[in-house]
Design an enzyme around this catalytic site. Sequence first.
Site, mmCIF file in Angstrom:
data_model
loop_
_atom_site.group_PDB
_atom_site.id
_atom_site.type_symbol
_atom_site.label_atom_id
_atom_site.label_comp_id
_atom_site.label_asym_id
_atom_site.label_seq_id
_atom_site.Cartn_x
_atom_site.Cartn_y
_atom_site.Cartn_z
ATOM 1 N N PRO A 1 0.820 -1.214 0.000
ATOM 2 C CA PRO A 1 0.000 0.000 0.000
ATOM 3 C C PRO A 1 0.858 1.269 0.000
ATOM 4 C CG PRO A 1 0.061 -0.952 2.205
ATOM 5 C CD PRO A 1 0.868 -1.867 1.324
ATOM 6 N N GLY A 2 0.415 2.277 -0.725
ATOM 7 C CA GLY A 2 1.094 3.567 -0.749
ATOM 8 C C GLY A 2 0.145 4.656 -0.280
ATOM 9 N N ARG A 3 -0.736 5.062 -1.190
ATOM 10 C CA ARG A 3 -1.651 6.176 -0.927
ATOM 11 C C ARG A 3 -2.416 6.036 0.387
ATOM 12 N NH1 ARG A 3 -4.148 8.907 -5.315
ATOM 13 N NH2 ARG A 3 -3.676 7.019 -6.489
ATOM 14 N N ARG B 1 -1.570 16.626 -9.228
ATOM 15 C CA ARG B 1 -2.674 15.681 -9.452
ATOM 16 C C ARG B 1 -3.883 16.307 -10.152
ATOM 17 N NH1 ARG B 1 -5.166 13.019 -6.254
ATOM 18 N NH2 ARG B 1 -5.033 11.069 -7.378
ATOM 19 N N TYR C 1 -4.659 14.331 -13.486
ATOM 20 C CA TYR C 1 -5.765 13.351 -13.411
ATOM 21 C C TYR C 1 -7.117 14.014 -13.174
ATOM 22 C CZ TYR C 1 -1.555 10.815 -11.829
ATOM 23 O OH TYR C 1 -0.288 10.334 -11.669
ATOM 24 N N CYS D 1 2.699 29.446 -15.704
ATOM 25 C CA CYS D 1 2.199 29.976 -16.975
ATOM 26 C C CYS D 1 1.585 28.885 -17.838
ATOM 27 C CB CYS D 1 3.333 30.680 -17.704
ATOM 28 S SG CYS D 1 3.943 32.024 -16.711
#
Length: 424
Positions: free
Chosen positions: A285-287, A323, A327, A353
């Site tokens: 697991p990460g998030r 993000r 996404y 910009c």
Amino acid sequence: MMTQDLPGQPDLAYRGHELFLEDVRLRDLAKQHGTPLFVYSKAAMLSALGAYQRGFAGRKVQICYAMKANPALGVIQVFAQAGCGFDIVSGGEMDRVLAAGGQAGKIIFSGVGKTRAEMKRALNLGIACFNVESEAELEVLSEVAVSMGLRAPVSIRVNPNVDPKTHPYISTGLKDSKFGVAHERVVPTYQRATGLPGIRVVGIDCHIGSQITQEGPYLDAVERMLDLVEAIEAAGIAIAHIDFGGGLGINYQGDTPPAAEQLWQKLLALLDARGFGQRQLMIEPGRSLVGNAGVCLTEVLYLKPGVQKNFCIVDAAMNDLPRPAMYQAYHQIVPLQANDQAESNWEVVGPICESGDWIGHDRTLAVQAGDLLAVLSAGAYCMSMASNYNSRGRAPEVLVHGDQSHLIRRRESIADQMQGESLL
Ligand code: LLP
């Protein structure tokens, strides 16, 4: 006074008008370190890990934190001290684990493009397992190991062809994905592996995607993996461990992923029913370990009300928080000091910009120039994907625990950025 609901971030709360992470007033950190600034809660990380540990109580499991989510040394150290191993995808990540006090023997090495140099270093260090993603990689790894007089411990990453029902850029277990070995090629690949002199088969793994909010894809993937383990073992090849990857989602915007504890109790019941409950297991697991442990603090630089849209220009940008641009991701944005002023709708944007440099569309906020805001759920895949675009230095990071705060990375200076460059 208006305070907003703060979904998913258990250690973040308003006390009176002021937003706190654990027992630290966020406004104080913004004043001390400047903005943009990332702040992480150690308690939130450990409580996210605790949900997995409870789910796996009494089982043989190694939880390998997928450190690509947040590779700060101070964050890795928290998980190393809590007994975690690490899922890495580069030599650089391997060096970070060692620098933070993690053990090489608890590292698993994923990724479709490992170089010979990375393989050599990992073999020298004695990592736990290479999660191999193709037959070509298997051949090269065997060659490298033989040249060192070693056998590489290997798991084949299976592409189970399960739809994780998430954003296409973070779906990894479908047939057309670059990841893993196709379902129908798995048994022949294991047979080939056992014939290679530099390979020692130890496991099997999969990872179907990220920010998964339903249990169905996990149930399907587990069934398919167990079918494969049966087929591989029927061919006479023993599989010591099964690694189910990561991917569990978090609550960004009223998302309702299953809790790690309940999800794993259900999956383990499935493993029990099929006689695999006492196998050595691994997860990556990460998030779900860090995403809702962090916030990004930012200051409102200018308000620019317009005919069609009102722009709230803040000092954090797509180089800090990529993000939304990458996404179309949603991160909640709340004030560090709640107030009673009139709210309007704002496009919250950064100074870069590009029109793609937005942090939040159409947000209802009561803001003025100079106000401080927190961008929530910013513990995963924010700093780890930050860049120097527009020659902006990357933001500092602070880890809080109780009423203590530690600067775990200072702000990157322009000298840091230009170091290593030279004129003609
Ligand atoms: N294991 C492997 C082999 C992976 O590729 C990943 C993530 C993980 C574990 C951890 O997955 P998690 O538990 O964090 O979902 N930048 C994207 C996410 C990319 C995920 C890549 N692989 C985002 O910001 O949503």
